[in-house]
Design a protein around this motif. Sequence first.
Motif, PDB file in Angstrom:
ATOM      1  N   LEU A 193     -14.020 -22.842  34.926  1.00 44.30           N
ATOM      2  CA  LEU A 193     -15.429 -23.124  35.203  1.00 44.30           C
ATOM      3  C   LEU A 193     -15.603 -23.947  36.477  1.00 44.30           C
ATOM      4  CD1 LEU A 193     -16.549 -24.033  31.563  1.00 44.30           C
ATOM      5  CD2 LEU A 193     -16.632 -21.800  32.693  1.00 44.30           C
ATOM      6  N   ILE A 194     -14.586 -24.728  36.827  1.00 42.04           N
ATOM      7  CA  ILE A 194     -14.606 -25.521  38.052  1.00 42.04           C
ATOM      8  C   ILE A 194     -13.215 -25.525  38.664  1.00 42.04           C
ATOM      9  CG2 ILE A 194     -16.434 -27.066  37.173  1.00 42.04           C
ATOM     10  CD1 ILE A 194     -14.238 -29.220  36.844  1.00 42.04           C
ATOM     11  N   ASP A 195     -13.144 -25.864  39.944  1.00 42.23           N
ATOM     12  CA  ASP A 195     -11.893 -26.234  40.602  1.00 42.23           C
ATOM     13  C   ASP A 195     -12.017 -27.708  40.943  1.00 42.23           C
ATOM     14  OD1 ASP A 195     -10.467 -23.859  40.553  1.00 42.23           O
ATOM     15  OD2 ASP A 195     -11.502 -23.087  42.322  1.00 42.23           O
ATOM     16  N   TYR A 196     -10.967 -28.461  40.723  1.00 37.89           N
ATOM     17  CA  TYR A 196     -11.039 -29.895  40.909  1.00 37.89           C
ATOM     18  C   TYR A 196      -9.807 -30.345  41.668  1.00 37.89           C
ATOM     19  CZ  TYR A 196     -11.905 -34.802  39.583  1.00 37.89           C
ATOM     20  OH  TYR A 196     -12.146 -36.158  39.603  1.00 37.89           O
ATOM     21  N   ASN A 197      -9.914 -30.359  42.994  1.00 35.97           N
ATOM     22  CA  ASN A 197      -8.802 -30.743  43.858  1.00 35.97           C
ATOM     23  C   ASN A 197      -9.383 -31.527  45.031  1.00 35.97           C
ATOM     24  OD1 ASN A 197      -6.374 -31.043  45.100  1.00 35.97           O
ATOM     25  ND2 ASN A 197      -6.247 -28.942  45.868  1.00 35.97           N
ATOM     26  N   GLY A 198      -9.646 -32.812  44.806  1.00 35.89           N
ATOM     27  CA  GLY A 198     -10.383 -33.598  45.789  1.00 35.89           C
ATOM     28  C   GLY A 198     -11.867 -33.405  45.567  1.00 35.89           C
ATOM     29  N   HIS A 199     -12.444 -32.379  46.213  1.00 34.92           N
ATOM     30  CA  HIS A 199     -13.818 -31.990  45.938  1.00 34.92           C
ATOM     31  C   HIS A 199     -13.877 -31.216  44.624  1.00 34.92           C
ATOM     32  CE1 HIS A 199     -14.117 -32.770  50.270  1.00 34.92           C
ATOM     33  NE2 HIS A 199     -15.425 -32.898  50.093  1.00 34.92           N
ATOM     34  N   ILE A 200     -15.023 -31.300  43.954  1.00 32.10           N
ATOM     35  CA  ILE A 200     -15.262 -30.501  42.758  1.00 32.10           C
ATOM     36  C   ILE A 200     -16.039 -29.256  43.171  1.00 32.10           C
ATOM     37  CG2 ILE A 200     -16.326 -30.429  40.464  1.00 32.10           C
ATOM     38  CD1 ILE A 200     -16.236 -33.531  40.508  1.00 32.10           C
ATOM     39  N   GLU A 201     -15.477 -28.087  42.922  1.00 30.10           N
ATOM     40  CA  GLU A 201     -16.170 -26.829  43.204  1.00 30.10           C
ATOM     41  C   GLU A 201     -16.598 -26.218  41.877  1.00 30.10           C
ATOM     42  OE1 GLU A 201     -14.064 -24.186  45.733  1.00 30.10           O
ATOM     43  OE2 GLU A 201     -13.664 -25.702  47.275  1.00 30.10           O
ATOM     44  N   VAL A 202     -17.901 -26.000  41.750  1.00 28.84           N
ATOM     45  CA  VAL A 202     -18.481 -25.501  40.506  1.00 28.84           C
ATOM     46  C   VAL A 202     -18.700 -23.999  40.617  1.00 28.84           C
ATOM     47  CG1 VAL A 202     -20.438 -25.687  38.923  1.00 28.84           C
ATOM     48  CG2 VAL A 202     -19.604 -27.719  40.122  1.00 28.84           C
ATOM     49  N   HIS A 203     -18.255 -23.254  39.608  1.00 33.47           N
ATOM     50  CA  HIS A 203     -18.364 -21.803  39.621  1.00 33.47           C
ATOM     51  C   HIS A 203     -19.573 -21.326  38.812  1.00 33.47           C
ATOM     52  CE1 HIS A 203     -14.548 -21.878  41.533  1.00 33.47           C
ATOM     53  NE2 HIS A 203     -13.843 -22.176  40.443  1.00 33.47           N
ATOM     54  N   ASN A 204     -19.997 -20.100  39.097  1.00 32.09           N
ATOM     55  CA  ASN A 204     -21.121 -19.504  38.374  1.00 32.09           C
ATOM     56  C   ASN A 204     -20.859 -19.433  36.869  1.00 32.09           C
ATOM     57  OD1 ASN A 204     -22.921 -18.949  40.515  1.00 32.09           O
ATOM     58  ND2 ASN A 204     -21.690 -17.191  41.121  1.00 32.09           N
ATOM     59  N   SER A 205     -19.593 -19.355  36.489  1.00 30.41           N
ATOM     60  CA  SER A 205     -19.259 -19.262  35.066  1.00 30.41           C
ATOM     61  C   SER A 205     -19.703 -20.502  34.297  1.00 30.41           C
ATOM     62  CB  SER A 205     -17.757 -19.037  34.885  1.00 30.41           C
ATOM     63  OG  SER A 205     -17.008 -20.007  35.599  1.00 30.41           O
ATOM     64  N   LEU A 206     -19.765 -21.680  34.971  1.00 25.63           N
ATOM     65  CA  LEU A 206     -20.243 -22.887  34.296  1.00 25.63           C
ATOM     66  C   LEU A 206     -21.736 -22.769  34.011  1.00 25.63           C
ATOM     67  CD1 LEU A 206     -19.592 -25.714  33.222  1.00 25.63           C
ATOM     68  CD2 LEU A 206     -20.167 -26.621  35.474  1.00 25.63           C
ATOM     69  N   LEU A 207     -22.479 -22.213  34.959  1.00 24.80           N
ATOM     70  CA  LEU A 207     -23.908 -21.989  34.742  1.00 24.80           C
ATOM     71  C   LEU A 207     -24.126 -21.041  33.574  1.00 24.80           C
ATOM     72  CD1 LEU A 207     -26.863 -22.335  35.626  1.00 24.80           C
ATOM     73  CD2 LEU A 207     -26.510 -20.448  37.237  1.00 24.80           C
ATOM     74  N   SER A 208     -23.342 -19.972  33.508  1.00 24.13           N
ATOM     75  CA  SER A 208     -23.470 -19.020  32.407  1.00 24.13           C
ATOM     76  C   SER A 208     -23.163 -19.691  31.078  1.00 24.13           C
ATOM     77  CB  SER A 208     -22.516 -17.834  32.616  1.00 24.13           C
ATOM     78  OG  SER A 208     -22.840 -17.130  33.792  1.00 24.13           O
ATOM     79  N   ALA A 209     -22.161 -20.577  31.073  1.00 22.77           N
ATOM     80  CA  ALA A 209     -21.788 -21.268  29.838  1.00 22.77           C
ATOM     81  C   ALA A 209     -22.922 -22.149  29.341  1.00 22.77           C
ATOM     82  CB  ALA A 209     -20.529 -22.097  30.064  1.00 22.77           C
ATOM     83  N   VAL A 210     -23.638 -22.810  30.274  1.00 16.21           N
ATOM     84  CA  VAL A 210     -24.742 -23.684  29.894  1.00 16.21           C
ATOM     85  C   VAL A 210     -25.950 -22.872  29.436  1.00 16.21           C
ATOM     86  CG1 VAL A 210     -26.425 -25.352  30.761  1.00 16.21           C
ATOM     87  CG2 VAL A 210     -24.009 -25.598  31.344  1.00 16.21           C
ATOM     88  N   LEU A 211     -26.293 -21.826  30.207  1.00 15.53           N
ATOM     89  CA  LEU A 211     -27.500 -21.049  29.900  1.00 15.53           C
ATOM     90  C   LEU A 211     -27.376 -20.259  28.613  1.00 15.53           C
ATOM     91  CD1 LEU A 211     -28.479 -19.655  33.418  1.00 15.53           C
ATOM     92  CD2 LEU A 211     -29.570 -21.525  32.158  1.00 15.53           C
ATOM     93  N   HIS A 212     -26.180 -19.752  28.348  1.00 16.02           N
ATOM     94  CA  HIS A 212     -26.005 -18.857  27.197  1.00 16.02           C
ATOM     95  C   HIS A 212     -25.258 -19.516  26.045  1.00 16.02           C
ATOM     96  CE1 HIS A 212     -27.631 -15.744  29.718  1.00 16.02           C
ATOM     97  NE2 HIS A 212     -26.686 -15.949  30.619  1.00 16.02           N
ATOM     98  N   GLU A 213     -25.100 -20.870  26.144  1.00 17.00           N
ATOM     99  CA  GLU A 213     -24.480 -21.636  25.063  1.00 17.00           C
ATOM    100  C   GLU A 213     -23.154 -21.016  24.611  1.00 17.00           C
ATOM    101  OE1 GLU A 213     -27.376 -23.868  22.409  1.00 17.00           O
ATOM    102  OE2 GLU A 213     -28.396 -21.967  22.664  1.00 17.00           O
ATOM    103  N   LYS A 214     -22.277 -20.829  25.583  1.00 12.47           N
ATOM    104  CA  LYS A 214     -20.952 -20.279  25.295  1.00 12.47           C
ATOM    105  C   LYS A 214     -20.190 -21.200  24.338  1.00 12.47           C
ATOM    106  CE  LYS A 214     -21.256 -16.777  28.188  1.00 12.47           C
ATOM    107  NZ  LYS A 214     -21.340 -15.409  27.725  1.00 12.47           N
ATOM    108  N   PRO A 215     -19.307 -20.664  23.551  1.00 13.42           N
ATOM    109  CA  PRO A 215     -18.596 -21.490  22.558  1.00 13.42           C
ATOM    110  C   PRO A 215     -17.750 -22.586  23.183  1.00 13.42           C
ATOM    111  CG  PRO A 215     -17.648 -19.266  22.707  1.00 13.42           C
ATOM    112  CD  PRO A 215     -18.948 -19.238  23.453  1.00 13.42           C
ATOM    113  N   GLN A 216     -17.376 -22.465  24.480  1.00 13.27           N
ATOM    114  CA  GLN A 216     -16.547 -23.513  25.058  1.00 13.27           C
ATOM    115  C   GLN A 216     -17.330 -24.828  25.235  1.00 13.27           C
ATOM    116  OE1 GLN A 216     -17.116 -20.499  26.590  1.00 13.27           O
ATOM    117  NE2 GLN A 216     -16.977 -20.679  28.808  1.00 13.27           N
ATOM    118  N   LEU A 217     -18.662 -24.760  25.145  1.00 10.89           N
ATOM    119  CA  LEU A 217     -19.468 -25.968  25.241  1.00 10.89           C
ATOM    120  C   LEU A 217     -20.052 -26.305  23.886  1.00 10.89           C
ATOM    121  CD1 LEU A 217     -21.350 -25.511  28.633  1.00 10.89           C
ATOM    122  CD2 LEU A 217     -19.187 -26.628  28.178  1.00 10.89           C
ATOM    123  N   LYS A 218     -19.191 -26.534  22.921  1.00 11.78           N
ATOM    124  CA  LYS A 218     -19.625 -26.874  21.565  1.00 11.78           C
ATOM    125  C   LYS A 218     -20.047 -28.341  21.508  1.00 11.78           C
ATOM    126  CE  LYS A 218     -16.540 -23.571  19.266  1.00 11.78           C
ATOM    127  NZ  LYS A 218     -15.379 -23.446  18.350  1.00 11.78           N
TER     128      LYS A 218
END
Length: 225
Positions: free
Chosen positions: A197-222
């Motif tokens: 969902l993100i890359d975290y190597n110095g800067h944090i890079e946020v991917h579209n998959s994190l947005l999908s997880a929040v909007l569609h209440e994916k099970p990984q965000l229980k």
Amino acid sequence: MGKPAKSAFDAQAFLAKVGEGKNILQFKKGQNVFMQGDRADTVFYIQKGRIKLTVLSDQGKEAAVGILGPGQFFGEGCLNGQKQRIATTTAIENCVITAITKTAMIATLHDQPQFSEMFMAYLLTRNRRIEEDLIDQLFNSSERRLARLLLLLANFGKEGGPQPINPTIGQETLADMIGTTRSRVSFFMNKFRKLGLIDYNGHIEVHNSLLSAVLHEKPQLKQDA
């Protein structure tokens, strides 16, 4: 010959230039723009950089309550009768900021409808954000709150697309802003990275998959315990 047409007021040009009651200031990383308890008589507009808002309780506990970036105002409470600053504002990267005295700000809002409309739109957007933050704190898990905060800091949904999150916004600040501990934030960040969902190597890079997880209440965000 008739009089030449009056040129339209350019709000961005107004905010970018020195003028009566208005100065352009530069702050280095770590410098305070103002401190909690200081006299409130100026409105600030961020041209470049990011500002962290912190509050200090009567018991001496400090907490981060917001991160502001380019295009945002702060210190506008003085327009509504606030006599003293209720928070401390600190540059978390080098900043260019327009400082507008209360008198000059009120005069411009009164005389320039386009600027007044822009400022009103900003206040309405900010108030909506505050309402969303309150709902987030009341009903969502700290994991979902962190995911939403990362999306906001990465400017998802704004013009120009998502941006890497500056490493100066550390895990302790993130923890303060979502009301949890640094260890929980570290756990969730590692989880987000493992899930892609993100890359975290110095800067944090946020991917579209994190947005999908929040909007569609994916099970990984229980809900967390």
